[in-house]
Design an enzyme around this catalytic site. Structure first.
Site, short mmCIF file in Angstrom:
data_model
loop_
_atom_site.label_atom_id
_atom_site.label_comp_id
_atom_site.label_asym_id
_atom_site.label_seq_id
_atom_site.Cartn_x
_atom_site.Cartn_y
_atom_site.Cartn_z
CE1 TYR A 85 21.69 55.63 34.89
CE2 TYR A 85 22.21 57.54 34.40
CZ TYR A 85 22.73 55.86 34.41
OH TYR A 85 23.78 56.24 33.35
CG PHE A 137 47.01 45.70 47.15
CD1 PHE A 137 47.66 44.43 47.58
CD2 PHE A 137 46.37 46.00 46.09
CE1 PHE A 137 46.20 44.08 47.50
CE2 PHE A 137 45.63 44.85 46.52
CZ PHE A 137 45.20 43.83 47.75
CB THR A 138 46.88 42.27 43.57
OG1 THR A 138 46.22 42.50 44.36
CG2 THR A 138 47.95 40.81 44.62
CG ASP A 228 45.28 52.14 48.16
OD1 ASP A 228 44.14 52.79 49.17
OD2 ASP A 228 45.72 51.04 47.64
CE LYS A 271 40.17 45.98 51.20
NZ LYS A 271 39.89 46.26 49.61
NE ARG A 395 47.82 38.09 49.29
CZ ARG A 395 46.83 39.15 48.01
NH1 ARG A 395 46.40 40.37 48.51
NH2 ARG A 395 46.41 38.67 46.93
CG PHE A 462 46.00 36.60 44.20
CD1 PHE A 462 46.67 37.30 43.08
CD2 PHE A 462 45.09 36.97 44.85
CE1 PHE A 462 46.82 38.53 42.78
CE2 PHE A 462 44.87 38.03 44.48
CZ PHE A 462 45.05 39.44 43.80
N1 F0G Z 1 44.16 49.10 47.48
C1 F0G Z 1 44.67 48.21 48.68
C2 F0G Z 1 45.81 48.17 49.82
C3 F0G Z 1 43.83 46.73 48.81
O1 F0G Z 1 43.90 46.17 49.97
C4 F0G Z 1 42.57 46.56 47.96
C5 F0G Z 1 42.21 45.59 47.87
C6 F0G Z 1 42.52 47.70 46.64
C7 F0G Z 1 43.13 48.66 46.78
C8 F0G Z 1 41.38 46.95 45.61
O2 F0G Z 1 40.24 48.09 46.21
O3 F0G Z 1 39.29 45.34 46.53
O4 F0G Z 1 37.83 47.12 46.79
O5 F0G Z 1 38.72 46.42 44.87
N2 F0G Z 1 42.44 44.67 48.72
C9 F0G Z 1 41.19 44.11 48.97
C10 F0G Z 1 42.71 42.98 50.21
C11 F0G Z 1 41.12 42.54 48.06
O6 F0G Z 1 41.90 41.55 50.89
O7 F0G Z 1 43.04 42.96 50.95
P1 F0G Z 1 38.78 46.54 46.02
#
Ligand code: F0G
Length: 471
Positions: A85, A137-138, A228, A271, A395, A462
């Site tokens: 843990y 970013f979303t 990021d 990624k 997108r 989305f």
């Molecule tokens: N920042 C970027 C630039 C991203 O592309 C993503 C996720 C995140 C943050 C969030 O990270 O998914 O680990 O919580 N992008 C994915 C995509 C979902 O399909 O582009 P996460």
């Protein structure tokens, strides 16, 4: 600047002179469902590719997130998981890898990128503050807004133009940033939110020159600069290729130099790091580190696992090293470009230059007759699945969501359908099949009508929105 080589098609992509720096040890069977089965699946999924069961997908280009193939070394690392843990040895291996390759002092683990976004937003944003960044970013913007901040887009204008061929369309427009500071005052800026290979712009990179100038500007106003770093290793490739003075530097050296101009970073390891789950925040300021390390225990887990199993952290530690190898990045981006080249040669409109992780089809040009309110990119993602079982994602206007003030759709200039390429997963033959599918959908474009939205969730719509075909 060698951007001349971006001017003509053949030169932009070059002939491929790379091959993958690995061979395949294990395979996972995939199947193309029949035409009727695909039609049925699409209706059940409400024309939203996020709602398809993956068994119904043939070639899955929904995302490059958590979908990479791990190496034999990473799998071996999985077996070395220390599931204590507290104080797992795998955490220290991961921490050391982050410090070595990214150069930040303090590391806080999180279950994935948005966990990291959550804790840094909660720690660094006061209600009413602004968060300027190079395109939203979303999930990033969502967490900034939930923390009481307002995101302000300060990316260069050319990022919004899919046909502009300049090499660093992810750059921050320093004039835009400076006029925001002049308008609201430096104390109203929470921090600058900078992303490598800007996802929503088509995977467009940021130059070293830009981050240097940004650092100087932030210093002048005493504003923090956070990165990021999700696809920053891929960003380093574009600097190596296109920026004066970096051709002979390694990806690892470029990555570390770039991070050195920032105060900290958050990361979705899903990624660049070639793993299925994981993330972190890393900073240089000890006080902020204390805060992050404290908050992480509420939402993610103890500060030496942050929601990950020990084995996951080991896979990241090893994946960080692999992700910064020059031959890996070259073949990874080489494969994305290979697909882009096929499409451009057939006159199919895509965002150019081709970015790091995905091909972005320009749905506005693809379907000029479908109004944005009938969701051209959503339509294109659905049509591609129906044609060939290939899954991409919207997108455009659906991803952009609604303005929290007015409640109206945000209407982004870019209306794109993304085909993200998982790392080390598909072959060149898969890319050929994908390109042929897109071509078939392109040839039938005049007959395609749009969609109407029949269900809209409150957050990040989305992912779960549902649509019906317009007859
Ligand atoms: N920042 C970027 C630039 C991203 O592309 C993503 C996720 C995140 C943050 C969030 O990270 O998914 O680990 O919580 N992008 C994915 C995509 C979902 O399909 O582009 P996460």
């Amino acid at each position: 600047m060698t951007n001349q080589k971006l001017n003509t098609m053949g030169q932009e992509f070059g002939r491929r002179s790379w091959a993958e720096p690995w061979k395949i040890k294990m395979v996972e069977p995939i199947r193309l469902p029949g035409k009727d089965e695909r039609k049925q699946a699409m209706i059940e999924a409400g024309y939203n590719t996020f709602l398809l069961r993956s068994d119904k997908v043939y070639i899955d280009l929904l995302t490059d997130s958590g979908t990479s193939a791990m190496s034999d070394r990473q799998w071996a690392g999985i077996m070395m998981g220390d599931e204590a843990y507290a104080g797992s040895r795998n955490f220290y291996n991961m921490e050391k890898a982050v410090q070595t390759f990214y150069g930040y002092k303090y590391v806080v683990p999180t279950h994935q990128g948005r966990g990291a976004e959550h804790i840094i937003s909660q720690s660094e944003i006061q209600k009413g503050q602004y968060v300027p960044g190079n395109m939203y970013f979303t999930t990033t913007r969502m967490h900034q807004e939930l923390a009481g901040g307002s995101f302000v887009d300060v990316i260069v204008d050319r990022a919004h133009d899919p046909s502009d061929q300049s090499p660093f369309k992810g750059n921050v427009d320093l004039d835009k940033l400076e006029s925001l500071i002049a308008r609201v005052g430096a104390e109203k800026i929470a921090y600058v939110s900078l992303a490598g290979t800007v996802n929503m712009a088509g995977g467009q990179p940021v130059s070293m020159q830009n981050v240097k100038e940004l650092r100087a500007l932030c210093d002048r106003y005493n504003i923090s600069l956070y990165l990021d770093a999700t696809r920053m290793a891929e960003n380093a490739f574009f600097i190596q290729e296109n920026e004066e003075g970096y051709a002979d530097k390694s990806i690892a050296a470029i990555l570390k130099e770039f991070c050195g101009y920032t105060d900290g970073a958050w990361m979705s390891s899903k990624k660049d790091h070639l793993v299925n789950i994981g993330g972190w925040v890393a900073v240089n300021d000890e006080e902020l580190f204390d805060k992050l390390r404290n908050i992480v225990v509420i939402y993610e887990g103890l500060h030496t696992y942050g929601g990950m199993a020990g084995r996951d952290m080991e896979a990241i530690a090893i994946g960080i090293g692999e992700s910064t190898q020059d031959d890996h990045i070259r073949s990874r981006i080489g494969q994305v470009r290979y697909l882009g080249e096929l499409l451009v040669n057939w006159g199919i409109p895509i965002v150019r230059p081709v970015g790091g992780h995905a091909i972005f089809l320009d749905a506005k040009k693809f379907y000029p007759h479908i109004p944005q309110d009938n969701f051209p990119s959503q339509t294109l993602a659905a049509e591609l699945y129906l044609d060939s079982g290939v899954r991409g994602m919207e997108r455009g206007i659906v991803s952009a969501g609604r303005d929290p003030e007015t409640g109206d759709h945000r209407r982004p200039a870019l209306e794109l359908t993304r085909l993200a390429i998982p790392r080390r997963v598909y072959t060149q033959a898969h890319m050929d099949v994908v390109a042929e599918g897109i071509k078939a959908v392109f040839d039938a474009r005049d007959k395609t009508k749009g969609l109407k939205m029949v269900y809209e969730p409150q957050y990040l719509r989305f992912f779960q929105a549902r649509f019906e075909a317009i007859e």
